[in-house]
Design a protein around this motif. Structure first.
Motif, mmCIF file in Angstrom:
data_model
loop_
_atom_site.group_PDB
_atom_site.id
_atom_site.type_symbol
_atom_site.label_atom_id
_atom_site.label_comp_id
_atom_site.label_asym_id
_atom_site.label_seq_id
_atom_site.Cartn_x
_atom_site.Cartn_y
_atom_site.Cartn_z
ATOM 1 N N LEU A 321 0.847 -1.166 0.053
ATOM 2 C CA LEU A 321 0.016 0.065 0.243
ATOM 3 C C LEU A 321 0.991 1.178 0.068
ATOM 4 C CD1 LEU A 321 -2.610 -1.194 2.637
ATOM 5 C CD2 LEU A 321 -2.574 -1.664 0.469
ATOM 6 N N ALA A 322 0.566 2.280 -1.016
ATOM 7 C CA ALA A 322 1.141 3.253 -0.945
ATOM 8 C C ALA A 322 0.619 4.258 0.222
ATOM 9 C CB ALA A 322 1.014 4.160 -2.351
ATOM 10 N N PRO A 323 1.668 4.837 0.738
ATOM 11 C CA PRO A 323 1.616 5.949 1.719
ATOM 12 C C PRO A 323 0.313 6.946 1.340
ATOM 13 C CG PRO A 323 3.867 6.107 1.505
ATOM 14 C CD PRO A 323 3.243 5.214 0.207
ATOM 15 N N GLY A 324 -0.765 6.988 2.271
ATOM 16 C CA GLY A 324 -1.979 7.754 1.956
ATOM 17 C C GLY A 324 -3.127 6.975 1.057
ATOM 18 N N GLU A 325 -2.709 5.833 0.462
ATOM 19 C CA GLU A 325 -3.604 5.152 -0.167
ATOM 20 C C GLU A 325 -4.901 4.704 0.687
ATOM 21 O OE1 GLU A 325 -3.710 1.436 -3.503
ATOM 22 O OE2 GLU A 325 -2.042 1.765 -2.043
ATOM 23 N N PHE A 326 -4.686 4.181 1.779
ATOM 24 C CA PHE A 326 -5.680 3.671 2.583
ATOM 25 C C PHE A 326 -5.630 4.456 4.000
ATOM 26 C CE2 PHE A 326 -5.206 0.340 -0.607
ATOM 27 C CZ PHE A 326 -6.893 -0.048 -0.651
ATOM 28 N N MET A 327 -6.854 4.852 4.433
ATOM 29 C CA MET A 327 -6.910 5.545 5.659
ATOM 30 C C MET A 327 -6.180 4.742 6.922
ATOM 31 S SD MET A 327 -10.298 6.949 7.447
ATOM 32 C CE MET A 327 -10.791 7.875 5.967
ATOM 33 N N ASN A 328 -6.440 3.332 7.033
ATOM 34 C CA ASN A 328 -5.951 2.694 8.191
ATOM 35 C C ASN A 328 -4.400 2.572 8.074
ATOM 36 O OD1 ASN A 328 -8.434 2.393 9.202
ATOM 37 N ND2 ASN A 328 -8.890 0.750 7.935
ATOM 38 N N PHE A 329 -3.801 2.846 6.980
ATOM 39 C CA PHE A 329 -2.220 2.675 6.729
ATOM 40 C C PHE A 329 -1.731 3.941 6.055
ATOM 41 C CE2 PHE A 329 -4.246 -1.518 6.743
ATOM 42 C CZ PHE A 329 -3.437 -2.277 7.621
ATOM 43 N N PRO A 330 -1.820 4.935 6.980
ATOM 44 C CA PRO A 330 -1.425 6.345 6.159
ATOM 45 C C PRO A 330 0.171 6.348 5.713
ATOM 46 C CG PRO A 330 -1.407 6.364 8.595
ATOM 47 C CD PRO A 330 -2.234 5.117 8.216
#
Length: 368
Positions: A321-330
């Motif tokens: 997951l890219a930074p900022g792509e998913f709220m739960n993994f900023p």
């Protein structure tokens, strides 16, 4: 476990025999039902199509809760809108995918049924989608439904809502099962075949499994780890431990099915997949042959899938997951073992396809 429930969602008068659920129907323990939150729940009444079709709730960022006894329940939902297209996804409990992006055209309605395995005394149905709708819902006990029990690790388990898009393949399997069967996912992160037993999780399955149910068994990822609680040796203690699952299922007249470990995402320079499980895969295949147990060779089928997609495209299946792509993994994440929801669906489909190919009866009757 005898009570049935019938809910009519929207703002119009309730259909005969139904309990009305409005956008203000927040859950409370006295009524035992309602939305977890209502600040983004809206409703419309189109007036014309009839009692259950004329009105509906638009359930955004919410779940519907119903207090029930533990067990299996058949849920039937009516989805649609008289004047516009809709798209609705429904998950049960901790994110088990029951209805995936169900679309209706203007003026059409879909009635869908599925069975849900309920623990902790509460049925939870979460809604999402581009244009979600819920017109009506009926819930009835289904104690005779076939149950597919899952024993496994983090690649199988139900990952929590606040971990989205993190998902196990067992969490996605319900979408491939018909309404007469439910998936009971007892898999837990970090467990090996050994610790799953020592922590008492297998005993929970033994207390609930019934004749003609199925038990799918996938371990290996954590059996490799050299700590006393989890480690097993492939051709001795690993096979011996897995045999406890097989024997226990058969003693209860249920059907055990062995599953080889799903592959991790590690590629060689030539684009072939690197095997990280080694003898653990061989041991499961040997055990299946020795004990005449059906085998889902998920190691083989996932290897073929990954090599077809290649190193870059497989990132869309895993927790890359890219930074900022998913709220739960900023901050983003790069994980070659665990799946995001798309990957969970793809792997669940592989399991489903191999189950279909086995042509086991009556299991065939319960697969979509």
């Amino acid at each position: 476990m005898t009570q049935s429930y019938r809910f009519d969602f929207g703002t119009g008068a309730p259909a005969e025999g139904y309990t009305k659920i409005t956008p203000q129907s927040v859950y409370d323990s006295f009524t035992g039902y309602g939305f977890t939150r209502t600040d983004k729940v809206n409703a419309k009444d189109r007036v014309e199509p009839g009692a259950l079709r004329r009105d509906f709730c638009i359930p955004v960022e919410t779940a519907f809760l119903l207090d029930v006894e533990d067990g299996t329940y058949r849920v039937s939902v009516l989805l649609g809108d008289e004047i516009t297209a809709t798209e609705t996804t429904i998950k049960a409990g901790a994110g088990r995918l029951m209805v995936h992006k169900q679309r209706t055209t203007p003026g059409s309605f879909s009635r869908l049924s599925f069975s849900v395995w309920v623990t902790d005394g509460q049925l939870k149905l979460s809604f999402s989608g581009l244009a979600p709708r819920i017109n009506a819902m009926e819930i009835e006990p289904a104690p005779q439904a076939c149950t597919l029990f899952l024993a496994g690790d983090s690649t199988v388990t139900d990952q929590p809502d606040d971990g989205y898009p993190y998902a196990g393949w067992g969490q996605m399997l319900p979408m491939f099962v018909k309404q007469d069967a439910a998936v009971a996912n007892y898999a837990l992160s970090g467990r090996s075949s050994k610790s799953f037993i020592s922590e008492g999780v297998l005993d929970k399955i033994w207390s609930r499994i019934k004749p003609y149910d199925y038990l799918l068994i996938q371990f290996g990822h954590n059996d490799q780890k050299h700590d006393e609680e989890r480690y097993t040796e492939p051709f001795t203690t690993y096979k011996q431990t897995l045999k406890l699952y097989i024997d226990g299922a058969r003693e209860r007249k249920a059907v055990p099915i062995l599953v080889t470990s799903v592959q991790r995402r590690f590629f060689e320079e030539d684009g072939s997949l690197r095997d990280t499980h080694g003898d653990y895969l061989t041991a499961v295949r040997e055990l299946a042959s020795e004990e005449n147990v059906p085998l889902i060779d998920l190691a083989n089928s996932s290897k073929a899938l990954y090599e077809t997609l290649g190193p870059e495209a497989t990132k869309n299946l895993f927790m890359w997951l890219a930074p900022g792509e998913f709220m739960n993994f900023p901050d983003g994440v790069e994980d070659n073992t665990h799946f995001q929801q798309l990957g969970g669906i793809k792997i669940a489909k592989l399991v489903y396809e191999e189950l279909k190919a086995m042509r086991l009866q009556p299991l065939m009757l319960y697969l979509r």
